[in-house]
Design a protein around this motif. Structure first.
Motif, PDB file in Angstrom:
ATOM      1  N   ASN A 198       0.848  -1.183   0.000  1.00 16.53           N
ATOM      2  CA  ASN A 198       0.000   0.000   0.000  1.00 16.53           C
ATOM      3  C   ASN A 198       0.887   1.237   0.000  1.00 16.53           C
ATOM      4  OD1 ASN A 198      -2.079   1.815   0.202  1.00 16.53           O
ATOM      5  ND2 ASN A 198      -2.443   1.471   2.364  1.00 16.53           N
ATOM      6  N   GLY A 199       1.541   1.499  -1.137  1.00 16.24           N
ATOM      7  CA  GLY A 199       2.428   2.648  -1.172  1.00 16.24           C
ATOM      8  C   GLY A 199       3.067   2.897  -2.512  1.00 16.24           C
ATOM      9  N   PHE A 200       4.109   3.714  -2.460  1.00 19.37           N
ATOM     10  CA  PHE A 200       4.860   4.108  -3.643  1.00 19.37           C
ATOM     11  C   PHE A 200       6.353   3.953  -3.393  1.00 19.37           C
ATOM     12  CE2 PHE A 200       0.991   6.461  -4.598  1.00 19.37           C
ATOM     13  CZ  PHE A 200       0.907   6.394  -5.967  1.00 19.37           C
ATOM     14  N   GLU A 201       7.086   3.731  -4.488  1.00 17.48           N
ATOM     15  CA  GLU A 201       8.542   3.855  -4.459  1.00 17.48           C
ATOM     16  C   GLU A 201       8.873   5.270  -4.911  1.00 17.48           C
ATOM     17  OE1 GLU A 201      12.588   2.286  -6.675  1.00 17.48           O
ATOM     18  OE2 GLU A 201      10.763   1.091  -6.880  1.00 17.48           O
ATOM     19  N   LEU A 202       9.836   5.874  -4.260  1.00 19.32           N
ATOM     20  CA  LEU A 202      10.246   7.235  -4.591  1.00 19.32           C
ATOM     21  C   LEU A 202      11.700   7.210  -5.038  1.00 19.32           C
ATOM     22  CD1 LEU A 202       9.285  10.303  -2.563  1.00 19.32           C
ATOM     23  CD2 LEU A 202      11.654  10.013  -3.147  1.00 19.32           C
ATOM     24  N   GLY A 203      12.029   7.998  -6.047  1.00 18.98           N
ATOM     25  CA  GLY A 203      13.405   8.116  -6.524  1.00 18.98           C
ATOM     26  C   GLY A 203      13.662   9.537  -6.972  1.00 18.98           C
ATOM     27  N   TYR A 204      14.904   9.842  -7.227  1.00 15.86           N
ATOM     28  CA  TYR A 204      15.258  11.216  -7.598  1.00 15.86           C
ATOM     29  C   TYR A 204      16.623  11.235  -8.272  1.00 15.86           C
ATOM     30  CZ  TYR A 204      17.462  10.325  -3.139  1.00 15.86           C
ATOM     31  OH  TYR A 204      18.157   9.725  -2.127  1.00 15.86           O
ATOM     32  N   ILE A 205      16.874  12.345  -8.954  1.00 18.94           N
ATOM     33  CA  ILE A 205      18.182  12.604  -9.543  1.00 18.94           C
ATOM     34  C   ILE A 205      18.368  14.115  -9.618  1.00 18.94           C
ATOM     35  CG2 ILE A 205      17.252  12.471 -11.893  1.00 18.94           C
ATOM     36  CD1 ILE A 205      20.054  11.443 -12.778  1.00 18.94           C
ATOM     37  N   LEU A 206      19.564  14.561  -9.317  1.00 20.62           N
ATOM     38  CA  LEU A 206      19.947  15.958  -9.554  1.00 20.62           C
ATOM     39  C   LEU A 206      20.890  15.938 -10.740  1.00 20.62           C
ATOM     40  CD1 LEU A 206      20.643  17.822  -6.191  1.00 20.62           C
ATOM     41  CD2 LEU A 206      18.748  18.099  -7.770  1.00 20.62           C
ATOM     42  N   TYR A 207      20.523  16.641 -11.803  1.00 17.23           N
ATOM     43  CA  TYR A 207      21.351  16.661 -13.009  1.00 17.23           C
ATOM     44  C   TYR A 207      22.533  17.612 -12.865  1.00 17.23           C
ATOM     45  CZ  TYR A 207      17.410  14.307 -15.175  1.00 17.23           C
ATOM     46  OH  TYR A 207      16.425  13.419 -15.475  1.00 17.23           O
ATOM     47  N   ASP A 208      22.327  18.696 -12.204  1.00 16.83           N
ATOM     48  CA  ASP A 208      23.332  19.747 -12.084  1.00 16.83           C
ATOM     49  C   ASP A 208      24.271  19.446 -10.916  1.00 16.83           C
ATOM     50  OD1 ASP A 208      24.733  22.135 -12.250  1.00 16.83           O
ATOM     51  OD2 ASP A 208      23.161  23.295 -11.247  1.00 16.83           O
ATOM     52  N   GLU A 209      25.507  19.074 -11.218  1.00 14.68           N
ATOM     53  CA  GLU A 209      26.459  18.706 -10.166  1.00 14.68           C
ATOM     54  C   GLU A 209      26.669  19.842  -9.171  1.00 14.68           C
ATOM     55  OE1 GLU A 209      30.905  16.767  -9.684  1.00 14.68           O
ATOM     56  OE2 GLU A 209      29.928  16.757 -11.632  1.00 14.68           O
ATOM     57  N   ALA A 210      26.606  21.083  -9.639  1.00 11.80           N
ATOM     58  CA  ALA A 210      26.781  22.234  -8.750  1.00 11.80           C
ATOM     59  C   ALA A 210      25.635  22.366  -7.755  1.00 11.80           C
ATOM     60  CB  ALA A 210      26.914  23.517  -9.571  1.00 11.80           C
ATOM     61  N   SER A 211      24.515  21.704  -8.006  1.00 17.98           N
ATOM     62  CA  SER A 211      23.361  21.773  -7.103  1.00 17.98           C
ATOM     63  C   SER A 211      23.387  20.691  -6.026  1.00 17.98           C
ATOM     64  CB  SER A 211      22.066  21.633  -7.908  1.00 17.98           C
ATOM     65  OG  SER A 211      21.928  22.708  -8.804  1.00 17.98           O
ATOM     66  N   ARG A 212      24.343  19.795  -6.102  1.00 17.88           N
ATOM     67  CA  ARG A 212      24.406  18.704  -5.122  1.00 17.88           C
ATOM     68  C   ARG A 212      24.958  19.205  -3.788  1.00 17.88           C
ATOM     69  NH1 ARG A 212      26.581  14.621  -9.744  1.00 17.88           N
ATOM     70  NH2 ARG A 212      24.596  14.510 -10.825  1.00 17.88           N
ATOM     71  N   ASN A 213      24.570  18.519  -2.733  1.00 20.40           N
ATOM     72  CA  ASN A 213      25.011  18.826  -1.360  1.00 20.40           C
ATOM     73  C   ASN A 213      24.550  20.196  -0.878  1.00 20.40           C
ATOM     74  OD1 ASN A 213      26.462  16.331  -1.011  1.00 20.40           O
ATOM     75  ND2 ASN A 213      27.979  17.186  -2.419  1.00 20.40           N
ATOM     76  N   LYS A 214      23.380  20.627  -1.347  1.00 21.64           N
ATOM     77  CA  LYS A 214      22.825  21.918  -0.917  1.00 21.64           C
ATOM     78  C   LYS A 214      21.451  21.759  -0.276  1.00 21.64           C
ATOM     79  CE  LYS A 214      25.475  24.694  -4.081  1.00 21.64           C
ATOM     80  NZ  LYS A 214      25.493  25.678  -5.135  1.00 21.64           N
TER      81      LYS A 214
END
Length: 182
Positions: A85-101
């Motif tokens: 009874n749920g969802f799987e969640l996933g993600y991606i950040l394309y812009d390397e400069a936006s990571r760890n923020k």
């Protein structure tokens, strides 16, 4: 649109397709842990025209945009098997400069609140490659609990790899987590 303090989650517009295709097609944008398969531009456009990559019942894709509406990533949900009874969640950040923020942490938190507010589901889960420390930190910060390891369940970089499963249940959501505005 779902607005947070750092990001906006929104559906994909037809005017986004060229930019999105370029981001998705550049394997350098994938990082070390995201699947490496490519899609064709005609298939991307066909899928968009069928439902705009969004279905209230089955899930779909939302863009992660910065406050200036620049596409920096994508968050997606997929319906789990019918006996879950749920969802799987996933993600991606394309812009390397936006990571760890904190963009992904906020995006996941916003999506958790959106899903539990709009759907009669009880769980959301994430699948994380064991070496992906950044995603493990996101899971923990957002209240997900480690459930176990699915051995050899994910084909990546030429071989099958284990994945760790993290989940959060409806009654585990911290009301103080940022909910965003629609």
């Amino acid at each position: 649109m779902i607005r947070g303090s750092k990001v906006i989650l929104r559906t994909i517009r037809e005017t986004d397709l060229d930019t999105l295709f370029n981001l998705m097609s550049d394997l350098r944008n994938r990082g070390a842990y995201y699947p490496l398969y490519l899609s064709s531009e005609p298939l991307l456009r066909k899928d968009f025209h069928e439902a705009g990559f969004w279905s209230e019942e089955m899930g779909g894709k939302l863009l992660i945009c910065d406050k200036e509406d620049k596409i920096i990533g994508m968050i997606f949900i997929d319906r789990e098997p019918s006996y879950f009874n749920g969802f799987e969640l996933g993600y991606i950040l394309y812009d390397e400069a936006s990571r760890n923020k904190g963009y992904v942490t906020e995006s996941v938190s916003l999506m958790i609140h959106y899903l539990f507010s709009t759907r009669p589901i009880n769980r959301i889960h994430l699948l994380v490659l064991p070496a992906n420390e950044a995603s493990k930190k996101v899971a923990v910060k957002c209240g997900f609990k480690f459930e176990g390891i699915a051995r050899g369940a994910f084909f990546h970089d030429g071989k099958n790899k284990d994945v760790e499963m993290y989940s959060i249940l409806r009654d585990e959501v911290n009301p103080s987590q940022e909910q965003g505005t629609v």
